[in-house]
Design a protein around this motif. Structure first.
Motif, PDB file in Angstrom:
ATOM      1  N   ILE A  79       0.803  -1.217   0.000  1.00 39.76           N
ATOM      2  CA  ILE A  79       0.000   0.000   0.000  1.00 39.76           C
ATOM      3  C   ILE A  79       0.839   1.271   0.000  1.00 39.76           C
ATOM      4  CG2 ILE A  79      -0.264   0.164   2.511  1.00 39.76           C
ATOM      5  CD1 ILE A  79      -3.161   0.630   0.028  1.00 39.76           C
ATOM      6  N   THR A  80       2.078   1.204   0.494  1.00 36.20           N
ATOM      7  CA  THR A  80       2.914   2.407   0.544  1.00 36.20           C
ATOM      8  C   THR A  80       3.889   2.493  -0.632  1.00 36.20           C
ATOM      9  OG1 THR A  80       4.449   1.261   2.033  1.00 36.20           O
ATOM     10  CG2 THR A  80       2.765   2.636   3.044  1.00 36.20           C
ATOM     11  N   TRP A  81       3.765   1.604  -1.582  1.00 38.15           N
ATOM     12  CA  TRP A  81       4.660   1.593  -2.749  1.00 38.15           C
ATOM     13  C   TRP A  81       4.177   2.627  -3.750  1.00 38.15           C
ATOM     14  CZ3 TRP A  81       7.148  -3.599  -4.310  1.00 38.15           C
ATOM     15  CH2 TRP A  81       8.069  -3.422  -5.346  1.00 38.15           C
ATOM     16  N   SER A  82       5.071   3.518  -4.158  1.00 43.80           N
ATOM     17  CA  SER A  82       4.652   4.590  -5.066  1.00 43.80           C
ATOM     18  C   SER A  82       5.788   4.996  -5.990  1.00 43.80           C
ATOM     19  CB  SER A  82       4.179   5.807  -4.259  1.00 43.80           C
ATOM     20  OG  SER A  82       5.225   6.302  -3.431  1.00 43.80           O
ATOM     21  N   PHE A  83       5.426   5.794  -6.976  1.00 43.21           N
ATOM     22  CA  PHE A  83       6.418   6.435  -7.832  1.00 43.21           C
ATOM     23  C   PHE A  83       6.838   7.749  -7.186  1.00 43.21           C
ATOM     24  CE2 PHE A  83       3.750   4.164 -11.104  1.00 43.21           C
ATOM     25  CZ  PHE A  83       4.685   3.171 -11.356  1.00 43.21           C
ATOM     26  N   GLY A  84       8.094   8.133  -7.363  1.00 45.79           N
ATOM     27  CA  GLY A  84       8.616   9.342  -6.740  1.00 45.79           C
ATOM     28  C   GLY A  84       8.255  10.601  -7.503  1.00 45.79           C
ATOM     29  N   PRO A  85       8.741  11.753  -7.050  1.00 40.67           N
ATOM     30  CA  PRO A  85       8.421  13.034  -7.692  1.00 40.67           C
ATOM     31  C   PRO A  85       8.795  13.071  -9.172  1.00 40.67           C
ATOM     32  CG  PRO A  85       9.463  13.402  -5.571  1.00 40.67           C
ATOM     33  CD  PRO A  85       9.571  11.933  -5.841  1.00 40.67           C
ATOM     34  N   GLU A  93       9.257   1.958   0.932  1.00 38.65           N
ATOM     35  CA  GLU A  93       9.835   2.292   2.229  1.00 38.65           C
ATOM     36  C   GLU A  93      10.305   3.743   2.351  1.00 38.65           C
ATOM     37  OE1 GLU A  93      12.719  -0.669   3.211  1.00 38.65           O
ATOM     38  OE2 GLU A  93      11.308  -2.312   2.884  1.00 38.65           O
ATOM     39  N   GLN A  94       9.940   4.597   1.408  1.00 36.67           N
ATOM     40  CA  GLN A  94      10.310   6.003   1.508  1.00 36.67           C
ATOM     41  C   GLN A  94       9.558   6.664   2.675  1.00 36.67           C
ATOM     42  OE1 GLN A  94      12.581   7.895  -0.411  1.00 36.67           O
ATOM     43  NE2 GLN A  94      13.217   5.841  -1.052  1.00 36.67           N
ATOM     44  N   THR A  95      10.215   7.586   3.345  1.00 34.36           N
ATOM     45  CA  THR A  95       9.587   8.262   4.487  1.00 34.36           C
ATOM     46  C   THR A  95       9.513   9.769   4.276  1.00 34.36           C
ATOM     47  OG1 THR A  95      11.746   8.348   5.599  1.00 34.36           O
ATOM     48  CG2 THR A  95      10.297   6.490   6.136  1.00 34.36           C
ATOM     49  N   THR A  96       9.605  10.210   3.016  1.00 34.62           N
ATOM     50  CA  THR A  96       9.497  11.633   2.724  1.00 34.62           C
ATOM     51  C   THR A  96       8.037  12.076   2.833  1.00 34.62           C
ATOM     52  OG1 THR A  96       9.139  11.228   0.371  1.00 34.62           O
ATOM     53  CG2 THR A  96      11.419  11.459   1.107  1.00 34.62           C
ATOM     54  N   PHE A 115     -12.358  -1.982  -1.996  1.00 35.67           N
ATOM     55  CA  PHE A 115     -11.574  -2.837  -1.098  1.00 35.67           C
ATOM     56  C   PHE A 115     -11.554  -2.205   0.292  1.00 35.67           C
ATOM     57  CE2 PHE A 115     -10.434  -4.160  -5.264  1.00 35.67           C
ATOM     58  CZ  PHE A 115     -10.250  -5.529  -5.148  1.00 35.67           C
ATOM     59  N   THR A 116     -12.249  -2.833   1.216  1.00 35.38           N
ATOM     60  CA  THR A 116     -12.397  -2.286   2.558  1.00 35.38           C
ATOM     61  C   THR A 116     -11.395  -2.862   3.547  1.00 35.38           C
ATOM     62  OG1 THR A 116     -14.188  -3.881   2.902  1.00 35.38           O
ATOM     63  CG2 THR A 116     -14.821  -1.639   2.289  1.00 35.38           C
ATOM     64  N   THR A 117     -10.705  -3.938   3.151  1.00 41.63           N
ATOM     65  CA  THR A 117      -9.626  -4.522   3.956  1.00 41.63           C
ATOM     66  C   THR A 117      -8.517  -4.972   3.029  1.00 41.63           C
ATOM     67  OG1 THR A 117     -11.177  -5.330   5.643  1.00 41.63           O
ATOM     68  CG2 THR A 117      -8.988  -6.314   5.626  1.00 41.63           C
ATOM     69  N   VAL A 118      -7.268  -4.654   3.380  1.00 43.20           N
ATOM     70  CA  VAL A 118      -6.127  -5.137   2.609  1.00 43.20           C
ATOM     71  C   VAL A 118      -5.046  -5.631   3.557  1.00 43.20           C
ATOM     72  CG1 VAL A 118      -6.575  -3.565   0.674  1.00 43.20           C
ATOM     73  CG2 VAL A 118      -4.949  -2.888   2.471  1.00 43.20           C
ATOM     74  N   GLN A 119      -4.227  -6.524   3.022  1.00 44.14           N
ATOM     75  CA  GLN A 119      -3.092  -7.055   3.756  1.00 44.14           C
ATOM     76  C   GLN A 119      -1.837  -6.562   3.044  1.00 44.14           C
ATOM     77  OE1 GLN A 119      -3.165 -10.966   6.143  1.00 44.14           O
ATOM     78  NE2 GLN A 119      -2.857 -11.535   4.032  1.00 44.14           N
ATOM     79  N   SER A 120      -1.067  -5.704   3.698  1.00 43.16           N
ATOM     80  CA  SER A 120       0.096  -5.088   3.070  1.00 43.16           C
ATOM     81  C   SER A 120       1.359  -5.767   3.586  1.00 43.16           C
ATOM     82  CB  SER A 120       0.131  -3.590   3.369  1.00 43.16           C
ATOM     83  OG  SER A 120       1.074  -2.937   2.549  1.00 43.16           O
ATOM     84  N   VAL A 121       2.149  -6.321   2.646  1.00 41.23           N
ATOM     85  CA  VAL A 121       3.202  -7.262   3.057  1.00 41.23           C
ATOM     86  C   VAL A 121       4.524  -7.007   2.352  1.00 41.23           C
ATOM     87  CG1 VAL A 121       1.628  -9.127   3.692  1.00 41.23           C
ATOM     88  CG2 VAL A 121       2.256  -8.890   1.323  1.00 41.23           C
ATOM     89  N   GLY A 122       5.362  -6.209   2.842  1.00 42.19           N
ATOM     90  CA  GLY A 122       5.265  -5.420   4.026  1.00 42.19           C
ATOM     91  C   GLY A 122       6.378  -4.389   3.987  1.00 42.19           C
ATOM     92  N   SER A 123       6.188  -3.396   4.790  1.00 45.19           N
ATOM     93  CA  SER A 123       7.141  -2.308   4.942  1.00 45.19           C
ATOM     94  C   SER A 123       6.848  -1.625   6.268  1.00 45.19           C
ATOM     95  CB  SER A 123       6.990  -1.309   3.800  1.00 45.19           C
ATOM     96  OG  SER A 123       7.620  -0.083   4.113  1.00 45.19           O
TER      97      SER A 123
END
Length: 408
Positions: A79-85, A93-96, A115-123
């Protein structure tokens, strides 16, 4: 178009919706367990479903023209995986500040997709997002996270005792489950990266700590995970029918991917290429794996009693498009549409040990309810047309057939 029918502060577990009683009219209702109900009404009080009563009134949300079903559960996302600026892959795992905004956006898009529930695996970055949503600070799906995964690196992974220590450390860090990489990436051939003894230690210690285990496994690593008493195997590409039967015999849940994850990588090739772990050779391997992924799902669902759950492996570029995996499974791997729905409802809830709380529309369950414009049992592409989203009794999306938002 959509509207939020309550503030984010009235979200999920911490606060009931302002309107304590809501009645939803449903002409066609999939209960999440494989049954179709007709012409009924769902009574919601606070965050819970309290009754299915065809005579309940007044009706607050008339969804008779749609297909109503429990909010979907995605057993495998990042869920926290993204493309940068700059638009390139930056991982999970970016914390900006930018990454934090992207994570919040990923959560919103995922919720709006039903999707009301997800399993994020993992960071470790999953944890503050999970907690902010649970507190009602921002809207998003209920998140279960593995925090930091156990990376299989042969002997470098550690002794069985060191692996047990790692598992206990994840529990202390707030993990809801343990993620284990027992194989290389498919881009690197998928070879096994943990010994049977190491895998045994990881899953045994997790069981002792009351935690489930999800094992990234290809080929013979899938069988090894079942023999180790692990809870669920992810991917499983290139496992044999005999391997899959071992999983079924051990009651191991199985989460293969029929297409979305590789389709997303290929569609966003230039954004991933050149970042850590993504090479031209790796993309060529993924292209070859498309047919193998269809094949593993097709073979798995033919095994009697095998518990095949839904998971998209959504990474950057795929959040909010998780439901495309349903289409891949039904269209390309021959999965029965009702089985596909159940795999993301009651069966996924059971695999998460939450089968008495989510994944079904029944009295006593969380009021996680969605509606589709169309019937997914007849046209699986209806999963793209989510017109209503309720999570924990709070309505986040409500779009009438005419396409005009309806406020309450």
């Amino acid at each position: 178009m959509f509207i939020v029918c309550a503030t984010a502060q009235a979200n999920t577990e911490t606060a009931p919706p302002q309107n304590n009683r809501i009645v939803i009219g449903a002409g066609t209702l999939l209960d999440g367990r494989g049954h179709v109900l007709r012409d009924t009404r769902i009574v919601v009080e606070g965050a819970k479903i309290v009754a299915l009563d065809p005579k309940a009134s007044p009706v607050d949300y008339d969804l008779r023209g749609f297909t109503v079903l429990p909010g979907w559960i995605d057993s495998h996302v990042h869920i926290t995986w993204s493309f940068g600026p700059g638009g390139k892959n930056e991982g999970a795992e970016q914390t900006t500040q930018f990454a934090a905004y992207q994570s919040a956006s990923n959560a919103w898009l995922t919720l709006m997709a039903g999707f009301t529930t997800v399993q994020s695996v993992g960071s470790p970055a999953d944890v503050p997002l999970r907690d902010a949503i649970a507190k009602g600070a921002i809207p998003g799906p209920r998140i279960l996270t593995a925090v930091e995964p156990l990376e299989g690196q042969g002997e470098k992974t550690g002794t069985p005792d060191e692996i047990r220590t790692f598992v206990r450390k994840q529990k202390e860090a707030g993990a809801d489950l343990i993620k284990i990489f027992a194989s290389q990436s498919i881009r690197q051939g998928g070879g096994m990266t943990l010994s049977q003894d190491q895998l045994n230690a990881a899953c045994d210690e997790a069981n002792k700590q009351g935690l489930r285990t999800l094992v990234h496994a290809y080929k013979d690593a899938a069988r090894a995970a079942a023999l180790a008493g692990c809870t669920e195997v992810e991917h499983g590409t290139m496992a044999t029918d005999d391997d899959l039967k071992v999983l079924a015999e051990h009651g191991t849940y199985f989460d293969p991917q029929a297409g979305l994850v590789i389709e997303n990588y290929l569609a966003n090739k230039e954004r991933f290429l050149g970042t850590q772990g993504y090479t031209e050779e790796g993309f060529a391997a993924m292209e070859r794996a498309v047919s193998l992924d269809h094949d593993i799902v097709r073979r798995a669902v033919k095994i009697p009693g095998f518990k095949v759950v839904f998971g998209s492996d959504a990474v950057a570029g795929a959040h909010g498009r998780n439901a495309e995996e349903f289409i891949d499974r039904v269209r390309d791997a021959g999965v029965d549409p009702m089985s596909a729905m159940v795999s993301a409802n009651s069966l996924a809830a059971e695999a998460m040990r939450m089968g008495n709380r989510i994944g079904s529309i029944a009295p006593g369950y969380e009021a996680d309810i969605i509606a589709l414009d169309g019937d997914p049992l007849r046209d699986i592409t209806a999963v793209r047309r989510v017109v209503f989203v309720m999570k924990g009794g709070v309505v986040y999306e409500n779009v009438r057939r005419e396409g005009h938002p309806e406020s309450h």
